[in-house]
Design a protein around this motif. Structure first.
Motif, PDB file in Angstrom:
ATOM      1  N   PHE A 106     -10.253  -1.774  28.525  1.00 22.90           N
ATOM      2  CA  PHE A 106      -8.781  -1.303  29.251  1.00 22.90           C
ATOM      3  C   PHE A 106      -7.705  -2.120  28.593  1.00 22.90           C
ATOM      4  CE2 PHE A 106      -5.670  -0.855  32.609  1.00 22.90           C
ATOM      5  CZ  PHE A 106      -5.727   0.735  32.430  1.00 22.90           C
ATOM      6  N   GLN A 108      -7.377  -2.961  25.607  1.00 21.93           N
ATOM      7  CA  GLN A 108      -6.988  -2.260  24.430  1.00 21.93           C
ATOM      8  C   GLN A 108      -6.388  -1.101  24.601  1.00 21.93           C
ATOM      9  OE1 GLN A 108     -10.926  -1.539  22.728  1.00 21.93           O
ATOM     10  NE2 GLN A 108     -11.047  -3.914  21.849  1.00 21.93           N
ATOM     11  N   VAL A 109      -6.535  -0.275  25.685  1.00 16.70           N
ATOM     12  CA  VAL A 109      -5.783   0.629  26.116  1.00 16.70           C
ATOM     13  C   VAL A 109      -4.529   0.448  26.451  1.00 16.70           C
ATOM     14  CG1 VAL A 109      -5.246   2.681  27.786  1.00 16.70           C
ATOM     15  CG2 VAL A 109      -7.857   2.142  26.946  1.00 16.70           C
ATOM     16  N   THR A 110      -4.133  -0.622  27.126  1.00 20.79           N
ATOM     17  CA  THR A 110      -2.924  -1.537  27.587  1.00 20.79           C
ATOM     18  C   THR A 110      -2.218  -1.675  26.268  1.00 20.79           C
ATOM     19  OG1 THR A 110      -3.429  -3.363  28.066  1.00 20.79           O
ATOM     20  CG2 THR A 110      -3.655  -1.763  29.953  1.00 20.79           C
ATOM     21  N   ARG A 112      -2.058  -0.030  23.365  1.00 24.95           N
ATOM     22  CA  ARG A 112      -1.744   1.183  22.583  1.00 24.95           C
ATOM     23  C   ARG A 112      -0.727   1.351  23.162  1.00 24.95           C
ATOM     24  NH1 ARG A 112      -7.563   1.114  22.071  1.00 24.95           N
ATOM     25  NH2 ARG A 112      -7.744   2.755  23.824  1.00 24.95           N
TER      26      ARG A 112
END
Length: 168
Positions: A106, A108-110, A112
């Motif tokens: 997550f 990594q999602v943030t 992006r």
């Protein structure tokens, strides 16, 4: 199998209410609560349905939700058709380990998301940046916390000791 006592039934409902506030279906929380206190610790879906006064299909739905995390385990006995449900001794640890493993994903999602908002004003990025900082912190801190838990679990007395959860 004896029906749950009034105190056990109250505990089961308290567990269910707790997990319902976390977004879990009420019946799943009841299954968790019942499996924490039932005797024997392994129950068939029929036994759970009877103790909780719900349908077997409700139990099946709850179990499908609870087994992927490792919290609830399904086992079979040789020569028996029934499956048995239980919370294994390391069930809570496995469930939390699975959640913690998703921390980096997550984060990594943030990252992006922050890249997508690279040209946005700081006020617009602030909410996402706060979440990103939290997940960076968790990603750094959780491994050491987990190692301490594992050491503590290895050092504690064998299961079965009287422990009310109270600490000095």
């Amino acid at each position: 199998m004896e029906p749950p006592t009034a105190a056990e039934a109250e505990f089961v409902e308290e567990v269910a209410a707790f997990f319902e506030e976390e977004g879990m279906p009420l019946i799943a929380g009841r299954v968790i609560g019942r499996l924490l206190v039932c005797d024997p610790p392994e129950q068939t879906p029929a036994q759970l349905a009877e103790a909780l006064a719900v349908s077997r299909s409700s139990i099946s739905s709850a179990v499908r939700l609870l087994t992927p995390s490792g919290l609830v385990r399904r086992t079979r006995r040789p020569g028996r058709r029934d499956q048995y449900l239980s919370i294994p001794p390391d069930g809570w640890s496995r469930m939390l380990a699975a959640r913690y493993a998703k921390t980096a994903a997550f984060r990594q999602v943030t990252e992006r998301g922050l890249a997508a908002l690279a040209d946005a004003p700081p006020e617009r990025r602030e909410r996402l940046a706060n979440v990103h900082r939290l997940y960076l912190f968790l990603e750094d801190e959780l491994p050491a916390l987990w190692r301490r838990w594992e050491r503590r679990a290895e050092e504690e007395p064998a299961p079965g000791r009287a422990d009310t959860g109270e600490r000095a």
